[in-house]
Design a protein around this motif. Structure first.
Motif, PDB file in Angstrom:
ATOM      1  N   LEU A 183      -6.974 -28.528 -96.966  1.00 12.11           N
ATOM      2  CA  LEU A 183      -5.959 -29.883 -97.136  1.00 12.11           C
ATOM      3  C   LEU A 183      -4.696 -30.145 -97.525  1.00 12.11           C
ATOM      4  CD1 LEU A 183      -9.060 -32.731 -97.774  1.00 12.11           C
ATOM      5  CD2 LEU A 183      -7.669 -31.768 -95.581  1.00 12.11           C
ATOM      6  N   VAL A 184      -4.630 -28.622 -98.965  1.00 12.97           N
ATOM      7  CA  VAL A 184      -3.309 -29.555 -98.979  1.00 12.97           C
ATOM      8  C   VAL A 184      -2.299 -27.908 -98.510  1.00 12.97           C
ATOM      9  CG1 VAL A 184      -1.585 -28.855-101.293  1.00 12.97           C
ATOM     10  CG2 VAL A 184      -4.186 -29.918-100.820  1.00 12.97           C
ATOM     11  N   LEU A 217       1.674 -25.743 -95.167  1.00 14.09           N
ATOM     12  CA  LEU A 217       2.433 -25.387 -93.315  1.00 14.09           C
ATOM     13  C   LEU A 217       3.108 -26.129 -92.455  1.00 14.09           C
ATOM     14  CD1 LEU A 217       2.549 -22.484 -92.704  1.00 14.09           C
ATOM     15  CD2 LEU A 217      -0.312 -22.909 -91.214  1.00 14.09           C
ATOM     16  N   GLY A 218       2.446 -27.319 -93.025  1.00 14.32           N
ATOM     17  CA  GLY A 218       2.987 -28.910 -91.521  1.00 14.32           C
ATOM     18  C   GLY A 218       4.547 -28.564 -91.615  1.00 14.32           C
ATOM     19  N   LEU A 220       4.245 -30.891 -82.640  1.00 15.25           N
ATOM     20  CA  LEU A 220       3.188 -31.437 -82.652  1.00 15.25           C
ATOM     21  C   LEU A 220       2.596 -30.749 -82.876  1.00 15.25           C
ATOM     22  CD1 LEU A 220       0.975 -33.533 -81.610  1.00 15.25           C
ATOM     23  CD2 LEU A 220       1.143 -31.952 -79.723  1.00 15.25           C
ATOM     24  N   GLY A 221       2.207 -28.885 -82.841  1.00 13.12           N
ATOM     25  CA  GLY A 221       1.390 -28.151 -84.238  1.00 13.12           C
ATOM     26  C   GLY A 221       1.888 -28.711 -85.574  1.00 13.12           C
ATOM     27  N   MET A 236      -0.247 -31.157 -90.594  1.00 11.66           N
ATOM     28  CA  MET A 236      -0.219 -31.954 -91.969  1.00 11.66           C
ATOM     29  C   MET A 236      -1.424 -33.139 -92.198  1.00 11.66           C
ATOM     30  SD  MET A 236       3.844 -32.479 -91.579  1.00 11.66           S
ATOM     31  CE  MET A 236       3.809 -34.010 -93.565  1.00 11.66           C
ATOM     32  N   ILE A 237      -1.778 -33.374 -90.869  1.00 14.38           N
ATOM     33  CA  ILE A 237      -2.767 -34.616 -91.079  1.00 14.38           C
ATOM     34  C   ILE A 237      -4.733 -33.823 -91.507  1.00 14.38           C
ATOM     35  CG2 ILE A 237      -4.280 -36.105 -89.335  1.00 14.38           C
ATOM     36  CD1 ILE A 237      -2.292 -36.083 -87.419  1.00 14.38           C
TER      37      ILE A 237
END
Length: 197
Positions: free
Chosen positions: A51-52, A57-58, A107-108, A113-114
Motif C-alpha cells: 500500500l505504501v 509510485l502514484g 488517472l493511473g 494512490m488509492i
C-alpha cells in the motif's frame, strides 16, 4: 393552487447514477477481501508495504504527468503564437498535443494512490503506453459519436457548431440571428427613473 395540469414527468435516471453506487460498494468489498487474503498469506507487513509503495509510485506518476502536461501546454501556446505570427493554422496533431494521453497517466497515478490491490493493478495497467493510447482512441471515438448524435439546440450541438472549420483550417466566423427578435433598432429602457435634485 394548481391549474389541473399534470406534474411534469420525472427526469430519466442515467445509467451511471443507477449502477455507480452498487459498483463502488462491490469494488470496496472486493478490495477489503483481497487485502485480507493477501495479509493472511503473506503477512500484514507485506500488505502495508504494498500500500505504501503504491501510494509513493502514484505520487511520482502524478507529479511526472503534471510536469509533462504543463510542458505540453507551454509548447502548444508557443506553437499557436508562432502559427498566428506566420498566418498559418496549427495542424490537428499540434492542436491535440501529438496524441499525448496525460489524463490517463494521471488517472493511473491516482488509482495507485488509492489503497487497494485492484486499484493498484488498474493503475499499473494505465502506465502501459499501448493501453493508454487504446483507451484514448476509444474515448475520442465515444466523444465524437456523442457530439455527432447531439439533438439540435443542446449544449453539445452548440459546441459542435462552434468547432466548425473550413477545410484549410480557418475558423468559420458567424453571427446568430434570432427570428423571433423584433426588427429595427430599439433602445433598451432603463428600469430606474432619472435622478432629480
Amino acid at each position: 393552487m394548481t391549474n389541473g395540469a399534470p406534474p411534469p414527468p420525472a427526469p430519466k435516471r442515467s445509467r451511471a447514477r443507477t449502477f455507480l453506487p452498487p459498483a463502488l460498494a462491490v469494488w470496496l468489498v472486493l478490495e477489503i477481501w483481497l487485502l485480507t487474503i493477501v495479509a493472511g498469506a503473506a503477512g500484514g507487513l507485506t500488505v502495508f508495504g504494498l500500500l505504501v509503495g503504491g501510494a509513493v509510485l502514484g505520487t511520482v506518476v502524478i507529479k511526472r504527468a503534471g510536469r509533462r502536461a504543463f510542458k505540453n501546454l507551454t509548447e502548444t501556446f508557443q506553437q499557436a503564437q508562432a502559427a498566428a505570427q506566420a498566418g498559418v493554422a496549427p495542424t490537428a496533431a499540434e492542436r491535440a498535443g501529438a496524441g499525448d494521453r496525460n489524463g490517463f497517466l494521471m488517472l493511473g497515478g491516482l488509482l495507485l494512490m488509492i489503497p487497494g490491490l485492484i486499484s493498484d493493478a488498474a493503475g499499473l495497467l494505465l502506465l502501459v503506453p499501448p493501453v493508454r493510447s487504446f483507451l484514448g482512441r476509444y474515448a475520442d471515438r465515444v466523444a465524437e459519436r456523442r457530439m455527432n448524435a447531439a439533438p439540435p439546440g443542446s449544449l453539445q450541438d452548440a459546441f459542435q457548431q462552434a468547432r466548425m472549420r473550413r477545410p484549410d483550417g480557418k475558423v468559420v466566423q458567424g453571427e446568430v440571428i434570432r427570428e423571433d427578435a423584433p426588427q429595427g433598432p430599439q433602445r433598451p429602457q432603463d428600469p430606474r427613473p432619472p435622478l432629480t435634485p
